[in-house]
Motif scaffolding. Structure first.
Motif, PDB file in Angstrom:
ATOM      1  N   ILE A  11       0.864  -1.192   0.000  1.00 45.28           N
ATOM      2  CA  ILE A  11       0.000   0.000   0.000  1.00 45.28           C
ATOM      3  C   ILE A  11       0.895   1.234   0.000  1.00 45.28           C
ATOM      4  O   ILE A  11       2.115   1.119   0.156  1.00 45.28           O
ATOM      5  CB  ILE A  11      -0.971   0.028   1.216  1.00 45.28           C
ATOM      6  N   TYR A  12       0.311   2.420  -0.143  1.00 48.96           N
ATOM      7  CA  TYR A  12       1.058   3.690  -0.168  1.00 48.96           C
ATOM      8  C   TYR A  12       2.230   3.603  -1.138  1.00 48.96           C
ATOM      9  O   TYR A  12       3.386   3.803  -0.760  1.00 48.96           O
ATOM     10  CB  TYR A  12       1.551   4.083   1.232  1.00 48.96           C
ATOM     11  N   ALA A  13       1.918   3.273  -2.388  1.00 46.57           N
ATOM     12  CA  ALA A  13       2.928   3.191  -3.458  1.00 46.57           C
ATOM     13  C   ALA A  13       4.080   2.266  -3.083  1.00 46.57           C
ATOM     14  O   ALA A  13       5.234   2.530  -3.414  1.00 46.57           O
ATOM     15  CB  ALA A  13       3.451   4.577  -3.820  1.00 46.57           C
ATOM     16  N   GLY A  14       3.763   1.207  -2.367  1.00 44.05           N
ATOM     17  CA  GLY A  14       4.788   0.221  -2.036  1.00 44.05           C
ATOM     18  C   GLY A  14       5.611   0.595  -0.821  1.00 44.05           C
ATOM     19  O   GLY A  14       6.554  -0.106  -0.470  1.00 44.05           O
ATOM     20  N   ASN A  15       5.236   1.682  -0.119  1.00 42.40           N
ATOM     21  CA  ASN A  15       6.017   2.090   1.045  1.00 42.40           C
ATOM     22  C   ASN A  15       5.679   1.302   2.302  1.00 42.40           C
ATOM     23  O   ASN A  15       6.391   1.373   3.295  1.00 42.40           O
ATOM     24  CB  ASN A  15       5.824   3.584   1.310  1.00 42.40           C
ATOM     25  N   ALA A  16       4.554   0.586   2.267  1.00 42.65           N
ATOM     26  CA  ALA A  16       4.190  -0.256   3.409  1.00 42.65           C
ATOM     27  C   ALA A  16       3.560  -1.536   2.875  1.00 42.65           C
ATOM     28  O   ALA A  16       2.993  -1.541   1.780  1.00 42.65           O
ATOM     29  CB  ALA A  16       3.200   0.477   4.312  1.00 42.65           C
ATOM     30  N   LEU A  17       3.718  -2.589   3.644  1.00 42.94           N
ATOM     31  CA  LEU A  17       3.087  -3.853   3.274  1.00 42.94           C
ATOM     32  C   LEU A  17       1.972  -4.123   4.270  1.00 42.94           C
ATOM     33  O   LEU A  17       2.179  -4.021   5.487  1.00 42.94           O
ATOM     34  CB  LEU A  17       4.111  -4.997   3.303  1.00 42.94           C
ATOM     35  N   GLU A  18       0.804  -4.449   3.754  1.00 37.95           N
ATOM     36  CA  GLU A  18      -0.363  -4.666   4.592  1.00 37.95           C
ATOM     37  C   GLU A  18      -0.695  -6.167   4.568  1.00 37.95           C
ATOM     38  O   GLU A  18      -0.674  -6.779   3.504  1.00 37.95           O
ATOM     39  CB  GLU A  18      -1.514  -3.872   3.983  1.00 37.95           C
ATOM     40  N   THR A  19      -0.973  -6.717   5.742  1.00 38.86           N
ATOM     41  CA  THR A  19      -1.426  -8.113   5.782  1.00 38.86           C
ATOM     42  C   THR A  19      -2.939  -8.098   5.951  1.00 38.86           C
ATOM     43  O   THR A  19      -3.448  -7.501   6.903  1.00 38.86           O
ATOM     44  CB  THR A  19      -0.757  -8.862   6.955  1.00 38.86           C
ATOM     45  N   VAL A  20      -3.633  -8.704   4.988  1.00 36.67           N
ATOM     46  CA  VAL A  20      -5.101  -8.672   5.036  1.00 36.67           C
ATOM     47  C   VAL A  20      -5.639 -10.091   5.200  1.00 36.67           C
ATOM     48  O   VAL A  20      -5.078 -11.042   4.653  1.00 36.67           O
ATOM     49  CB  VAL A  20      -5.703  -8.050   3.748  1.00 36.67           C
ATOM     50  N   GLN A  21      -6.717 -10.188   5.970  1.00 34.96           N
ATOM     51  CA  GLN A  21      -7.363 -11.488   6.133  1.00 34.96           C
ATOM     52  C   GLN A  21      -8.791 -11.363   5.628  1.00 34.96           C
ATOM     53  O   GLN A  21      -9.482 -10.409   5.966  1.00 34.96           O
ATOM     54  CB  GLN A  21      -7.362 -11.883   7.607  1.00 34.96           C
ATOM     55  N   SER A  22      -9.185 -12.308   4.811  1.00 39.64           N
ATOM     56  CA  SER A  22     -10.522 -12.259   4.228  1.00 39.64           C
ATOM     57  C   SER A  22     -11.376 -13.370   4.809  1.00 39.64           C
ATOM     58  O   SER A  22     -10.963 -14.524   4.867  1.00 39.64           O
ATOM     59  CB  SER A  22     -10.426 -12.424   2.707  1.00 39.64           C
ATOM     60  N   SER A  23     -12.603 -12.997   5.238  1.00 34.76           N
ATOM     61  CA  SER A  23     -13.520 -14.027   5.737  1.00 34.76           C
ATOM     62  C   SER A  23     -14.533 -14.411   4.666  1.00 34.76           C
ATOM     63  O   SER A  23     -15.450 -15.187   4.926  1.00 34.76           O
ATOM     64  CB  SER A  23     -14.222 -13.531   7.007  1.00 34.76           C
ATOM     65  N   ASP A  24     -14.383 -13.850   3.459  1.00 32.73           N
ATOM     66  CA  ASP A  24     -15.303 -14.206   2.373  1.00 32.73           C
ATOM     67  C   ASP A  24     -15.156 -15.689   2.024  1.00 32.73           C
ATOM     68  O   ASP A  24     -14.048 -16.235   2.020  1.00 32.73           O
ATOM     69  CB  ASP A  24     -15.000 -13.370   1.121  1.00 32.73           C
ATOM     70  N   ALA A  25     -16.277 -16.304   1.668  1.00 34.89           N
ATOM     71  CA  ALA A  25     -16.243 -17.729   1.326  1.00 34.89           C
ATOM     72  C   ALA A  25     -15.459 -17.964   0.036  1.00 34.89           C
ATOM     73  O   ALA A  25     -14.761 -18.963  -0.115  1.00 34.89           O
ATOM     74  CB  ALA A  25     -17.668 -18.254   1.178  1.00 34.89           C
ATOM     75  N   LYS A  26     -15.584 -17.041  -0.895  1.00 27.14           N
ATOM     76  CA  LYS A  26     -14.843 -17.149  -2.163  1.00 27.14           C
ATOM     77  C   LYS A  26     -13.842 -15.989  -2.210  1.00 27.14           C
ATOM     78  O   LYS A  26     -14.219 -14.847  -1.935  1.00 27.14           O
ATOM     79  CB  LYS A  26     -15.779 -17.025  -3.368  1.00 27.14           C
ATOM     80  N   LYS A  27     -12.620 -16.305  -2.585  1.00 29.58           N
ATOM     81  CA  LYS A  27     -11.594 -15.253  -2.652  1.00 29.58           C
ATOM     82  C   LYS A  27     -11.368 -14.878  -4.121  1.00 29.58           C
ATOM     83  O   LYS A  27     -11.157 -15.766  -4.958  1.00 29.58           O
ATOM     84  CB  LYS A  27     -10.268 -15.749  -2.067  1.00 29.58           C
TER      85      LYS A  27
END
Ligand code: FAD
Length: 312
Positions: free
Chosen positions: A127-143
Motif C-alpha cells: 500500500i502507499y505506493a509500495g512504502n508499506a506492506l499490509e497483511t489482510v485477512q478475508s472471511s469471504d467464502a470465495k476469494k
C-alpha cells in the motif's frame, strides 16, 4: 480447497505472468486449475497444461472472449466459481478490468495485488505506493485475488494436465468491441523483460531519449522504460511508464538514467534484482535503492558504457 487461475495470454501464446500466478495459487492449495478464455486459443491451453502442478485446464472460446471483453470473461468465471474457493489472476490491465466485476457478481471483496500468501485467507499486499506492506485477512467464502506477478517465481514446466472445453457464457451483450491498436516492437515486453533501461526527465527531448536510451537497450537486449516526467513531457510513449501509475517491473537488471527516484517511480522498479543508476546529483534518492550508482552526467557515462559493452 480448489483454486482457479485465469490465464494471461494473447490467444497465441501464454504469458509468463500465468506461471507466476500458478505459484501463488499453489501456495493456497494443490488443487489448481487454469481457465484459458479466448478465441483460437487451443495452443495456449495446451501450454497451460504443461505448467507443473496444474490439475486441469478449462478452455472457453468465443469472439467476445478473444477480444478480451471483461463482461464476457466475468460471464464465464462466475458460474464456474460454484466449484472453486478462490480465483487468481495476474494484476495486469486485463485482470484489473474483469477481476472487480467477478468479485462484485460474487458479492465479495477483491483482494488486490498480493505479493505473498500467508495462509488460505491471509495475504500480504503493498500500500502507499509500495512504502508499506499490509497483511489482510478475508472471511469471504470465495476469494477473488489479483497477483503482483513480479513477486512470485514462475512455476516450472513438466505438467501434463488435460484440456477440457467449458461454456463460453453469454458474451458481452451490452458491450461492442470496436478496435484495438497494438504497439509492435522487436524489443522484449516491458513487464516481463529480464533487462530494462529507463530514461528520465534529464533526457530533455524525445530525440535525445531515443539517441541515448534506444542504442543502449538494443545493445543489452533490454525493454525500454521511462519515468512519468519523461512520459508527460512527451519524450517517451505512455506504455513505457514505470511506477505507481505505470508498469511494475522486477527485471534481473534495471538501468535508470537521469531519473531522480521519486517514491512513485521506485514503486514500480525497486524489486529489480540489480539496479544501476546514472545521475549527476549525488543526493538523488535513486542512489538509496541502487546496487551500482554512478554520479555522472549521462552524456559522458552512457557513451563510456556503450564503448565498454562493445569491447566486452
Ligand atoms: P526528475 O525528478 O526531474 O529527475 C531528473 C533527474 O535527472 C534528477 O535527479 C537530475 O539530477 C538528473 N539529471 C539531470 N540532468 C542529468 C544529466 N545530464 N546526467 C545525469 N543525470 C541528470 N513517476 C514515475 O516515474 N512513475 C509513476 O508511475 C508515477 N506516478 C505518480 C503518481 C502520482 C499520484 C504522483 C503525484 C506522481 C507520480 N509520479 C510518477 C511522478 C514522480 O513523483 C516524479 O515526478 C517523477 O518520477 C520524476 O521523474 P524524473 O525522475 O524523470 O524527473
Amino acid at each position: 480447497m480448489a483454486v482457479l487461475v485465469i490465464a494471461d495470454h494473447d490467444n497465441a501464446s501464454l504469458k509468463d505472468s500465468t506461471h507466476k500466478t500458478v505459484t501463488a495459487a499453489l501456495a493456497l492449495s494443490s488443487d489448481v486449475d487454469i481457465l484459458v478464455a479466448g478465441s483460437g486459443a487451443k495452443a495456449v491451453a495446451e501450454a497451460a497444461g504443461k505448467i507443473a502442478g496444474v490439475r486441469k485446464v478449462l478452455l472457453a472460446e468465443s469472439d467476445a472472449l478473444g477480444q478480451g471483453l471483461a463482461e464476457a470473461v466475468t460471464a464465464v468465471v462466475v458460474p464456474l466459481m460454484s466449484g472453486y474457493d478462490a480465483v487468481l489472476t495476474p494484476a495486469t490491465s486485463q485482470g484489473k478490468n474483469f477481476s472487480p466485476r467477478i468479485a462484485a457478481k460474487l458479492d465479495v471483496a477483491q483482494i488486490s495485488e498480493i505479493v505473498e500468501v500467508v495462509d488460505a485467507s491471509t495475504f500480504v499486499r503493498p500500500i502507499y505506493a509500495g512504502n508499506a506492506l499490509e497483511t489482510v485477512q478475508s472471511s469471504d467464502a470465495k476469494k477473488v485475488i489479483t497477483v503482483r506477478a513480479t513477486a512470485f517465481k514462475a512455476a516450472g514446466e513438466g505438467g501434463s494436465a488435460s484440456v477440457e472445453s467449458t461454456g463460453a457464457g453469454d458474451g458481452a451483450p451490452k458491450t461492442k468491441f470496436v478496435d484495438q491498436q497494438l504497439v509492435k516492437s522487436a524489443r522484449p515486453e516491458l513487464a516481463g523483460a529480464k533487462i530494462v533501461v529507463s530514461g528520465g526527465r534529464a533526457m530533455g527531448s524525445a530525440e535525445e531519449f531515443q539517441r541515448v536510451i534506444d542504442p543502449l537497450a538494443d545493445k543489452l537486449g533490454a525493454a525500454i522504460g521511462a519515468s512519468r516526467a519523461a512520459v508527460d513531457a512527451g519524450y517517451a510513449p505512455n506504455d513505457y511508464q514505470v511506477g505507481q501509475t505505470g508498469k511494475v517491473v522486477a527485471p534481473e537488471l534495471y538501468v535508470a538514467i537521469g531519473i531522480s527516484g521519486a517514491i512513485q517511480h521506485l514503486a514500480g522498479m525497486k524489486d529489480s534484482k540489480i539496479i544501476v543508476a546514472i545521475n549527476k546529483d549525488a543526493d538523488a534518492p535513486i542512489f538509496q535503492v541502487a546496487d551500482f550508482g554512478l554520479v555522472s552526467d549521462y552524456k559522458t557515462a552512457v557513451p563510456e558504457l556503450m564503448d565498454a559493452l562493445a569491447a566486452a
